[in-house]
Design a protein around this motif. Structure first.
Motif, PDB file in Angstrom:
ATOM      1  N   LYS A  10      -8.355  -2.991  35.725  1.00 38.61           N
ATOM      2  CA  LYS A  10      -9.050  -1.700  35.411  1.00 38.61           C
ATOM      3  C   LYS A  10     -10.150  -1.542  36.558  1.00 38.61           C
ATOM      4  CE  LYS A  10      -9.767  -2.455  30.609  1.00 38.61           C
ATOM      5  NZ  LYS A  10     -10.636  -2.346  29.295  1.00 38.61           N
ATOM      6  N   VAL A  11     -10.077  -0.220  37.190  1.00 40.74           N
ATOM      7  CA  VAL A  11     -10.884   0.106  38.454  1.00 40.74           C
ATOM      8  C   VAL A  11     -11.652   1.405  38.270  1.00 40.74           C
ATOM      9  CG1 VAL A  11      -8.721  -0.852  39.967  1.00 40.74           C
ATOM     10  CG2 VAL A  11      -9.082   1.767  39.368  1.00 40.74           C
ATOM     11  N   ILE A  12     -12.732   1.457  38.964  1.00 37.89           N
ATOM     12  CA  ILE A  12     -13.259   2.523  39.534  1.00 37.89           C
ATOM     13  C   ILE A  12     -12.916   3.145  40.534  1.00 37.89           C
ATOM     14  CG2 ILE A  12     -15.403   3.644  39.683  1.00 37.89           C
ATOM     15  CD1 ILE A  12     -16.583   1.187  37.675  1.00 37.89           C
ATOM     16  N   ILE A  13     -12.494   4.534  40.779  1.00 38.79           N
ATOM     17  CA  ILE A  13     -12.407   5.003  42.176  1.00 38.79           C
ATOM     18  C   ILE A  13     -13.327   5.980  42.210  1.00 38.79           C
ATOM     19  CG2 ILE A  13      -9.837   5.363  41.508  1.00 38.79           C
ATOM     20  CD1 ILE A  13     -10.309   8.368  40.808  1.00 38.79           C
ATOM     21  N   GLY A  14     -13.567   6.150  43.665  1.00 37.97           N
ATOM     22  CA  GLY A  14     -15.053   6.551  44.234  1.00 37.97           C
ATOM     23  C   GLY A  14     -14.793   7.455  45.686  1.00 37.97           C
ATOM     24  N   GLY A  15     -15.606   8.114  45.946  1.00 36.88           N
ATOM     25  CA  GLY A  15     -15.398   8.827  47.187  1.00 36.88           C
ATOM     26  C   GLY A  15     -16.587   9.629  47.601  1.00 36.88           C
ATOM     27  N   VAL A  16     -16.883   9.920  48.875  1.00 36.74           N
ATOM     28  CA  VAL A  16     -18.066  10.556  49.388  1.00 36.74           C
ATOM     29  C   VAL A  16     -17.395  11.792  50.012  1.00 36.74           C
ATOM     30  CG1 VAL A  16     -19.654  10.696  51.091  1.00 36.74           C
ATOM     31  CG2 VAL A  16     -19.619   8.567  49.856  1.00 36.74           C
ATOM     32  N   ASN A  17     -17.872  13.110  49.521  1.00 39.73           N
ATOM     33  CA  ASN A  17     -17.477  14.414  49.773  1.00 39.73           C
ATOM     34  C   ASN A  17     -18.349  14.741  51.024  1.00 39.73           C
ATOM     35  OD1 ASN A  17     -16.465  16.949  49.948  1.00 39.73           O
ATOM     36  ND2 ASN A  17     -16.948  17.405  48.058  1.00 39.73           N
ATOM     37  N   LYS A  18     -17.981  14.900  52.001  1.00 36.21           N
ATOM     38  CA  LYS A  18     -18.838  15.226  53.285  1.00 36.21           C
ATOM     39  C   LYS A  18     -18.268  16.919  53.673  1.00 36.21           C
ATOM     40  CE  LYS A  18     -16.875  12.303  55.540  1.00 36.21           C
ATOM     41  NZ  LYS A  18     -16.442  11.662  56.796  1.00 36.21           N
ATOM     42  N   GLY A  19     -18.291  17.737  52.502  1.00 39.47           N
ATOM     43  CA  GLY A  19     -17.823  19.092  52.569  1.00 39.47           C
ATOM     44  C   GLY A  19     -16.593  19.291  52.870  1.00 39.47           C
ATOM     45  N   GLU A  20     -15.651  18.415  52.232  1.00 41.19           N
ATOM     46  CA  GLU A  20     -14.197  18.680  52.532  1.00 41.19           C
ATOM     47  C   GLU A  20     -13.607  19.670  51.372  1.00 41.19           C
ATOM     48  OE1 GLU A  20     -11.842  14.747  53.740  1.00 41.19           O
ATOM     49  OE2 GLU A  20     -13.556  14.354  52.352  1.00 41.19           O
ATOM     50  N   PRO A  21     -12.809  20.673  51.647  1.00 44.16           N
ATOM     51  CA  PRO A  21     -12.309  21.528  50.824  1.00 44.16           C
ATOM     52  C   PRO A  21     -11.389  20.901  49.574  1.00 44.16           C
ATOM     53  CG  PRO A  21     -11.484  22.135  52.736  1.00 44.16           C
ATOM     54  CD  PRO A  21     -12.532  21.152  53.094  1.00 44.16           C
ATOM     55  N   ASN A  22     -10.844  19.991  50.228  1.00 45.90           N
ATOM     56  CA  ASN A  22      -9.622  19.559  49.527  1.00 45.90           C
ATOM     57  C   ASN A  22     -10.189  17.949  48.959  1.00 45.90           C
ATOM     58  OD1 ASN A  22      -7.778  21.345  50.174  1.00 45.90           O
ATOM     59  ND2 ASN A  22      -7.140  20.476  52.071  1.00 45.90           N
ATOM     60  N   PHE A  23     -11.406  17.840  48.912  1.00 38.81           N
ATOM     61  CA  PHE A  23     -11.747  16.520  48.263  1.00 38.81           C
ATOM     62  C   PHE A  23     -11.307  16.063  46.945  1.00 38.81           C
ATOM     63  CE2 PHE A  23     -14.962  13.880  45.983  1.00 38.81           C
ATOM     64  CZ  PHE A  23     -15.043  12.777  46.839  1.00 38.81           C
ATOM     65  N   ASP A  24     -11.226  17.215  45.923  1.00 41.81           N
ATOM     66  CA  ASP A  24     -10.930  16.909  44.582  1.00 41.81           C
ATOM     67  C   ASP A  24      -9.417  16.399  44.715  1.00 41.81           C
ATOM     68  OD1 ASP A  24     -11.637  16.645  41.697  1.00 41.81           O
ATOM     69  OD2 ASP A  24     -10.295  18.528  41.435  1.00 41.81           O
ATOM     70  N   TYR A  25      -8.732  17.256  45.516  1.00 41.95           N
ATOM     71  CA  TYR A  25      -7.280  16.883  45.523  1.00 41.95           C
ATOM     72  C   TYR A  25      -7.210  15.432  46.096  1.00 41.95           C
ATOM     73  CZ  TYR A  25      -2.881  16.801  48.046  1.00 41.95           C
ATOM     74  OH  TYR A  25      -1.539  16.144  48.402  1.00 41.95           O
ATOM     75  N   TYR A  26      -7.724  15.016  47.052  1.00 39.38           N
ATOM     76  CA  TYR A  26      -7.640  13.583  47.406  1.00 39.38           C
ATOM     77  C   TYR A  26      -8.066  12.690  46.403  1.00 39.38           C
ATOM     78  CZ  TYR A  26      -7.676  15.795  52.212  1.00 39.38           C
ATOM     79  OH  TYR A  26      -7.384  16.508  53.534  1.00 39.38           O
TER      80      TYR A  26
END
Length: 439
Positions: A10-26
């Motif tokens: 079981k994992v939690i995924i996470g990320g920091v969005n620095k204004g990337e237009p494709n962040f949700d896709y990544y």
């Protein structure tokens, strides 16, 4: 990391969005990568920041939120969308009590599980060691001390005699990894030399070379298998089955390059290679390690860039593939853009838009149209010539057998008459032996 086929991690995924237009896709892609590594995504955490927090990647409030979410969901791992520094990983693990895996490590783990051949295993091992080398550190609770001063009566200076056991162990580990990296590179060079010999033999044959390239899970292996099935005239089921390459609906199903001969119904033949797929933020170390495998792409006379047109982010996938092709120096190679999985869209298929093909790799009409397009691209300037060679022209006959596609061959007492399909260069070279031209 755990690879348990019975229960998933079981994992939690996470990320920091620095204004990337494709962040949700990544981030959606990160979830797919996690699933490909036998992980169950039980939560997702995003944060908008202008820059990453140097110590913990996320801000302090978000780190606390992750710890709470982990307790509620039962997660044991935190999978992050970027490559983190060793300090960020250690701090996050201490504060969240989770095992932290960054995007690079996750992809390396998947590649490690998928590698089958010796070459692929060595390439993955090299990339992993290069990833781990700068991340070596002394365990906090190991009891090993760090570098001390020279002490009373010491001579000063930086020799190992003046260093604490902790740093000594660290340097020994670094030297050990350095030696392993050197040994793997040497082994890969040996394999590369053998592969280069085989490639040279293929390059010297009369058969043009075509390489399937594209995003992982776009349908390259399915396309190859459909061509093999369609143009395996005269072959029984068992022989066709042996030529098939592995395919599965998951990221990085195959890592090893497969090369097969395709004999089209029009008597045209070529060598088709199925190469490793690409992905966003593909670690540079992996691209470097797999350059020997991707040599088939460099040698190709034609590229078939397979795109999953049913994916809403297929334009970004094209950009990702083009970025890797640019790094390999093959953007100028003639290319067919083949939009696969058109059967999962509202678009009619098979159909052409200029030189772009919209098709389904599981549809026979689509594969027939793809074969016609390959023929047009590869063999437009090839022509059939009837040549009459005297017995004294043994070298020219040997050249024909090595370089040309022989259609018929008739021996007589004073020589041999050969009907062959010739490239423009060979048409000129063998012009003196030409009897007639079949248009």
């Amino acid at each position: 990391m755990i690879d348990n086929k019975i229960s998933q991690t079981k994992v939690i995924i996470g990320g920091v969005n620095k204004g990337e237009p494709n962040f949700d896709y990544y981030m959606r892609e990160l979830a797919q990568l996690s699933a490909a590594n036998n992980m169950e995504v039980v939560g997702r955490v995003d944060q908008n920041l202008e820059r990453l927090v140097a110590a913990t990647y996320f801000g302090s409030g978000k780190v606390a939120e992750i710890g709470t979410l982990a307790q509620e969901s039962g997660a044991t791992h935190l999978v992050l969308n970027d490559e983190l520094s060793p300090t960020q990983i250690r701090n996050l693990e201490r504060e969240t009590k989770l095992h932290v895996v960054d995007r690079t490590e996750l992809i390396l783990e998947i590649f490690s599980n998928r590698a089958k051949t010796k070459q692929a295993k060595l390439q993955v091992a090299l990339a992993r060691l290069q990833y781990e080398l700068p991340r070596l550190h002394t365990a906090e609770n190991s009891g090993l001390d760090q570098q001390r001063g020279s002490g009373t009566g010491g001579s000063g200076g930086g020799g190992l005699a003046n260093r604490g056991s902790g740093e000594t162990k660290l340097e020994l580990n670094r030297r050990t990894l350095g030696k392993q990296i050197a040994m793997i590179k040497e082994e890969l060079q040996e394999i590369s030399r053998s592969e280069a010999t085989r490639r040279k033999e293929r390059n010297e044959s009369a058969l043009p070379q075509v390489a399937l390239v594209g995003y992982t899970n776009a349908g390259k292996s399915t396309t190859m298998n459909s061509l093999l099935q369609l143009f395996g005239q005269g072959e029984d089921h068992e022989k066709k089955a042996k030529k098939q390459v592995f395919e599965k609906d998951m990221l990085f199903a195959t890592l090893d390059t497969s090369v097969r001969r395709i004999d089209l119904a029009s008597n045209f033949s070529f060598l088709l290679s199925d190469t490793v797929g690409f992905i966003s933020k593909l670690p540079h170390k992996l691209v470097e390690s797999f350059k020997a495998t991707l040599q088939e792409v460099r040698d190709a006379d034609l590229l078939i860039h397979v795109v999953d047109v049913s994916d809403e982010n297929h334009k970004e996938m094209v950009e990702t593939t083009n970025a890797v092709l640019k790094e390999l120096g093959v953007l100028e190679t003639p290319t067919i853009i083949a939009y696969n999985k058109a059967d999962e869209t509202v678009r009619e298929y098979p159909s052409m838009d200029g030189d772009d093909l919209f098709y389904s790799a599981k549809d026979e009409q689509s594969m027939q149209l793809l074969s016609q397009l390959i023929t047009k691209k590869l063999f437009a300037d090839y022509q059939v010539r009837t040549l009459r060679l005297p017995l004294t022209a043994g070298k020219d006959l040997a050249y024909l057998h090595a370089k040309a596609e022989i259609l018929t061959e008739d021996y007589t007492s004073d020589g041999v008459t050969v009907e062959a399909r010739l490239s423009p260069t060979d048409q000129k070279r063998l012009e003196s032996f030409t009897v007639n031209v079949q248009e």
